[in-house]
Write an enzyme that holds these catalytic residues in place. Structure first.
Site, mmCIF file in Angstrom:
data_model
loop_
_atom_site.group_PDB
_atom_site.id
_atom_site.type_symbol
_atom_site.label_atom_id
_atom_site.label_comp_id
_atom_site.label_asym_id
_atom_site.label_seq_id
_atom_site.Cartn_x
_atom_site.Cartn_y
_atom_site.Cartn_z
ATOM 1 N N HIS A 98 0.671 -1.483 0.101
ATOM 2 C CA HIS A 98 0.197 -0.012 -0.067
ATOM 3 C C HIS A 98 1.190 1.317 -0.098
ATOM 4 O O HIS A 98 0.686 1.787 0.920
ATOM 5 C CB HIS A 98 -0.919 -0.078 1.376
ATOM 6 N N HIS A 147 -9.712 1.792 0.453
ATOM 7 C CA HIS A 147 -9.589 0.369 1.384
ATOM 8 C C HIS A 147 -10.220 0.390 2.639
ATOM 9 O O HIS A 147 -10.293 -0.313 3.771
ATOM 10 C CB HIS A 147 -7.829 0.569 2.138
ATOM 11 N N GLU A 167 -11.513 -4.047 -3.002
ATOM 12 C CA GLU A 167 -10.327 -2.931 -3.712
ATOM 13 C C GLU A 167 -10.424 -3.155 -5.205
ATOM 14 O O GLU A 167 -10.308 -4.186 -5.554
ATOM 15 C CB GLU A 167 -9.302 -2.762 -2.564
HETATM 16 C C1 BGC Z 1 -4.410 -6.992 1.901
HETATM 17 C C2 BGC Z 1 -3.798 -7.705 2.508
HETATM 18 C C3 BGC Z 1 -3.276 -6.395 3.980
HETATM 19 C C4 BGC Z 1 -4.066 -6.089 4.728
HETATM 20 C C5 BGC Z 1 -3.780 -4.572 5.249
HETATM 21 C C6 BGC Z 1 -5.292 -6.309 1.520
HETATM 22 O O1 BGC Z 1 -5.557 -5.163 0.681
HETATM 23 O O2 BGC Z 1 -4.229 -7.567 0.559
HETATM 24 O O3 BGC Z 1 -3.253 -8.665 2.453
HETATM 25 O O4 BGC Z 1 -3.445 -7.940 5.140
HETATM 26 O O5 BGC Z 1 -4.675 -4.670 3.212
HETATM 27 O O6 BGC Z 1 -4.865 -3.827 5.752
#
Ligand code: BGC
Length: 376
Positions: A134, A203, A340
């Site tokens: 991210h 998210h 997402e």
């Molecule tokens: C990911 C997860 C991750 C999470 C974090 C998601 O977008 O795919 O693997 O743990 O985000 O909060």
């Protein structure tokens, strides 16, 4: 005669009422602004409240986060259906959930925290084992965005400098949240002054029964995708686009999240549940259905539409009961799910995946719509 004129009056009243109801449901969203909290240096974090009919969304300038989303159930009773915190401190001290945030520059993972572009190697912070998750240690979710009111909603802007978290080019990102016609629309755009890569998404963690009401395992999910991108033990795509047919990852027909989540399946073990990117069947660049979710007890239905080629379906496997969210609710494992909408994870290292490159003179543009209705 008297009874006929009474009859007409009643009919007129009913017509007027119906007109008012239908006009009421298409009213422009009301937008208000106030202060949500203060950063440690005293900078104020704003909160924008968007209201349209029975829908109410609140967005803060820290991480351009959606912090609440109130939606009616089949009897008209509203509940807040996204996980999060009552106060700013919850968001600034939460190390890993990204509740409601706009994640960037690169949503999901970049393998080994590196990629090459135009023959040059770029190194990023590794914040998920050896990989980048991210957008790095201080991704867009931890930045203060500039905001102002627009018709139906709020526009947020972030300027990310050349070299920010290792990414090339000064990038100007814009995110518009609007409430229109029983839907929350998120429109993303961005420009750069040097070749770069970009993958923006939201998210939010949903529980359509209302946040903090338990697990989301009873939600029926449908994802129109024949293929997905299988992952390795670091949750990095293996390069393959594998068929979902015959696997517990097949959501082409509405299926409860919990029906197969603990099946003896290698991909589910690697993801600790669902944590996979689905390759949407429709044409990228055109707004298409990416998912439909029904929560049977409340009847709330969420339909996700997007211009993106993929959607990460994450079943909240890493929530572990240590986070205390709104109203002191404990967010246990799988108490929220994310959808997402995105380009595929690690695309900068996969030349065959749809490109995430953005060049000067081009404008990145994507739209995702979260549409609400009720059903059974
Ligand atoms: C990911 C997860 C991750 C999470 C974090 C998601 O977008 O795919 O693997 O743990 O985000 O909060």
């Amino acid at each position: 005669m008297a009874s006929r004129s009474m009859h007409c009056k009643v009919l007129n009243c009913i017509c007027l009422l119906l007109t008012l109801v239908s006009v009421g449901s298409h009213l422009e969203a009301k937008v208000t602004k106030s202060v949500f909290g203060e950063m440690p240096d005293g900078t104020k974090v704003e909160i924008y409240t968007l209201e349209e009919g029975a829908l109410k969304a609140r967005v803060i300038t820290y991480g351009a986060r959606l912090v609440s989303l109130e939606v009616p159930d089949r009897s008209g009773k509203t509940a807040d259906i996204v996980l999060g915190y009552d106060e700013l401190k919850g968001y600034t001290t939460d190390p890993k959930s990204y509740f409601g945030a706009i994640v960037g520059r690169y949503g999901n993972r970049i393998a080994h925290a590196t990629f090459s572009l135009d023959g040059k190697r770029y190194d990023l912070p590794a914040n998920d084992g050896v990989n980048t998750l991210h957008g790095g240690t201080i991704g867009f979710d931890k930045r203060l965005w500039q905001a102002h009111e627009i018709p139906h909603g709020v526009e947020l802007t972030l300027v990310s400098k050349d070299g920010d978290q290792g990414f090339p080019g000064t990038l100007t990102a814009r995110v518009l949240y609007t409430l229109e016609a029983r839907a929350l629309r998120i429109e993303y755009s961005a420009t750069t002054d040097k070749d770069t890569v970009l993958n923006l998404t939201n998210h939010s963690y949903f529980d359509l029964a209302g946040e903090g009401q338990g697990t989301i395992l009873n939600h029926l999910v449908m994802i129109p995708a024949d293929r997905y991108t299988p992952v390795d033990s670091g949750l990095i795509p293996t390069r393959e686009l594998a068929p979902v047919a015959g696997t517990p990852l097949d959501f082409r027909k509405a299926t409860a999240i919990g029906a197969r989540i603990d099946d003896d399946n290698e991909q589910l073990k690697l993801g600790h549940g669902y944590d996979h990117n689905y390759v949407l069947n429709g044409k990228a660049g055109v707004l298409q259905e990416a998912a439909r979710v029904l929560e049977p007890t409340s009847g709330r239905v969420l339909t996700v539409e997007t211009t993106q080629p993929g959607v990460q379906f994450y079943s909240g496997n890493f929530l572990d009961g240590t986070l205390h969210g709104k109203h002191g609710h404990v967010y246990a494992r799988r108490s929220g799910f994310c959808l997402e909408t995105q380009h595929f994870p690690d695309s900068p290292n996969h030349p065959k995946f749809p490109s995430t490159e953005l060049k000067p003179g081009q404008t990145y543009h994507n739209v995702t719509v979260f549409r609400f209705s009720t059903g059974s």
